[in-house]
Design a protein around this motif. Sequence first.
Motif, mmCIF file in Angstrom:
data_model
loop_
_atom_site.group_PDB
_atom_site.id
_atom_site.type_symbol
_atom_site.label_atom_id
_atom_site.label_comp_id
_atom_site.label_asym_id
_atom_site.label_seq_id
_atom_site.Cartn_x
_atom_site.Cartn_y
_atom_site.Cartn_z
ATOM 1 N N ALA A 109 0.815 -1.217 0.000
ATOM 2 C CA ALA A 109 0.000 0.000 0.000
ATOM 3 C C ALA A 109 0.851 1.270 0.000
ATOM 4 C CB ALA A 109 -0.944 -0.005 1.192
ATOM 5 N N SER A 110 2.007 1.204 0.624
ATOM 6 C CA SER A 110 2.842 2.405 0.766
ATOM 7 C C SER A 110 3.360 2.919 -0.574
ATOM 8 C CB SER A 110 4.012 2.119 1.694
ATOM 9 O OG SER A 110 4.819 1.072 1.172
ATOM 10 N N LEU A 111 3.291 2.117 -1.614
ATOM 11 C CA LEU A 111 3.804 2.515 -2.923
ATOM 12 C C LEU A 111 2.762 3.246 -3.771
ATOM 13 C CD1 LEU A 111 5.866 -0.674 -3.827
ATOM 14 C CD2 LEU A 111 6.676 1.468 -2.842
ATOM 15 N N TYR A 112 1.557 3.376 -3.264
ATOM 16 C CA TYR A 112 0.467 3.979 -4.029
ATOM 17 C C TYR A 112 0.235 5.418 -3.597
ATOM 18 C CZ TYR A 112 -0.518 -0.524 -6.049
ATOM 19 O OH TYR A 112 -0.406 -1.702 -6.756
ATOM 20 N N GLU A 113 -0.016 6.251 -4.579
ATOM 21 C CA GLU A 113 -0.130 7.691 -4.335
ATOM 22 C C GLU A 113 -1.567 8.179 -4.253
ATOM 23 O OE1 GLU A 113 3.183 7.691 -7.680
ATOM 24 O OE2 GLU A 113 2.351 9.692 -7.359
ATOM 25 N N TYR A 114 -2.440 7.593 -5.021
ATOM 26 C CA TYR A 114 -3.807 8.105 -5.125
ATOM 27 C C TYR A 114 -4.780 7.027 -4.641
ATOM 28 C CZ TYR A 114 -1.180 11.017 -8.357
ATOM 29 O OH TYR A 114 -0.226 11.831 -8.921
ATOM 30 N N TRP A 115 -5.702 7.450 -3.787
ATOM 31 C CA TRP A 115 -6.614 6.511 -3.134
ATOM 32 C C TRP A 115 -8.065 6.951 -3.279
ATOM 33 C CZ3 TRP A 115 -5.226 2.013 -0.526
ATOM 34 C CH2 TRP A 115 -3.849 1.799 -0.399
ATOM 35 N N GLY A 116 -8.957 5.978 -3.380
ATOM 36 C CA GLY A 116 -10.374 6.255 -3.305
ATOM 37 C C GLY A 116 -10.830 6.305 -1.864
ATOM 38 N N GLN A 117 -12.117 6.537 -1.685
ATOM 39 C CA GLN A 117 -12.664 6.702 -0.331
ATOM 40 C C GLN A 117 -13.083 5.372 0.279
ATOM 41 O OE1 GLN A 117 -14.448 6.984 -3.030
ATOM 42 N NE2 GLN A 117 -16.285 5.810 -2.543
ATOM 43 N N GLY A 118 -13.154 4.327 -0.529
ATOM 44 C CA GLY A 118 -13.484 2.999 -0.027
ATOM 45 C C GLY A 118 -14.952 2.648 -0.182
ATOM 46 N N THR A 119 -15.206 1.346 -0.234
ATOM 47 C CA THR A 119 -16.569 0.830 -0.273
ATOM 48 C C THR A 119 -16.667 -0.355 0.687
ATOM 49 O OG1 THR A 119 -18.359 0.053 -1.725
ATOM 50 C CG2 THR A 119 -16.139 -0.707 -2.259
ATOM 51 N N GLN A 120 -17.724 -0.389 1.460
ATOM 52 C CA GLN A 120 -17.876 -1.418 2.494
ATOM 53 C C GLN A 120 -18.385 -2.717 1.889
ATOM 54 O OE1 GLN A 120 -17.349 -1.265 6.057
ATOM 55 N NE2 GLN A 120 -17.657 -3.475 5.825
ATOM 56 N N VAL A 121 -17.716 -3.787 2.230
ATOM 57 C CA VAL A 121 -18.166 -5.137 1.881
ATOM 58 C C VAL A 121 -18.417 -5.891 3.173
ATOM 59 C CG1 VAL A 121 -17.509 -7.346 0.851
ATOM 60 C CG2 VAL A 121 -16.975 -5.197 -0.325
ATOM 61 N N THR A 122 -19.619 -6.414 3.333
ATOM 62 C CA THR A 122 -19.978 -7.170 4.520
ATOM 63 C C THR A 122 -20.494 -8.530 4.092
ATOM 64 O OG1 THR A 122 -20.570 -5.146 5.712
ATOM 65 C CG2 THR A 122 -21.378 -7.233 6.613
ATOM 66 N N VAL A 123 -19.848 -9.566 4.595
ATOM 67 C CA VAL A 123 -20.240 -10.943 4.282
ATOM 68 C C VAL A 123 -20.807 -11.555 5.546
ATOM 69 C CG1 VAL A 123 -19.528 -13.158 3.331
ATOM 70 C CG2 VAL A 123 -18.361 -11.041 2.614
ATOM 71 N N SER A 124 -22.100 -11.787 5.525
ATOM 72 C CA SER A 124 -22.763 -12.271 6.731
ATOM 73 C C SER A 124 -24.077 -12.932 6.355
ATOM 74 C CB SER A 124 -23.026 -11.108 7.685
ATOM 75 O OG SER A 124 -23.775 -11.543 8.808
#
Length: 125
Positions: A109-124
């Motif tokens: 992860a430390s090699l990446y410069e640009y990031w999205g805000q994320g999306t939640q995945v829930t497996v249940s």
Amino acid sequence: QLQLVESGGGLVQPGGSLRLSCAASGFTLDRYPIGWFRQAPGKEREGVSCISSSGGSTNYADSMKGRFTISRDNAKNTVYLQMNSLKPEDTAIYYCAARGAGWANCLWASLYEYWGQGTQVTVSS
């Protein structure tokens, strides 16, 4: 402004499938290797999968091999993560990220410069 936006997360039962998308705006993705990462509560962010700028090379974390497939459609400026046979331990926020150059250690992860805000995945169940 460079921006990545993830989508496709949600609630799914064990054994189910989801397809995550990572769309870029403000730049074209075709020059960038892209990685998918995830972070579960109380755990460090971990690499899931990555794909080279051309799509010709991919890599997966061991626990995802055979279940997840990364792909990209540069014409649509989008990278995908198809997730099958989902398990409760796959529950996490999933992020996509872009790095400016290089392919080595693509799950770091430390090699990446640009990031999205994320999306939640829930497996249940």
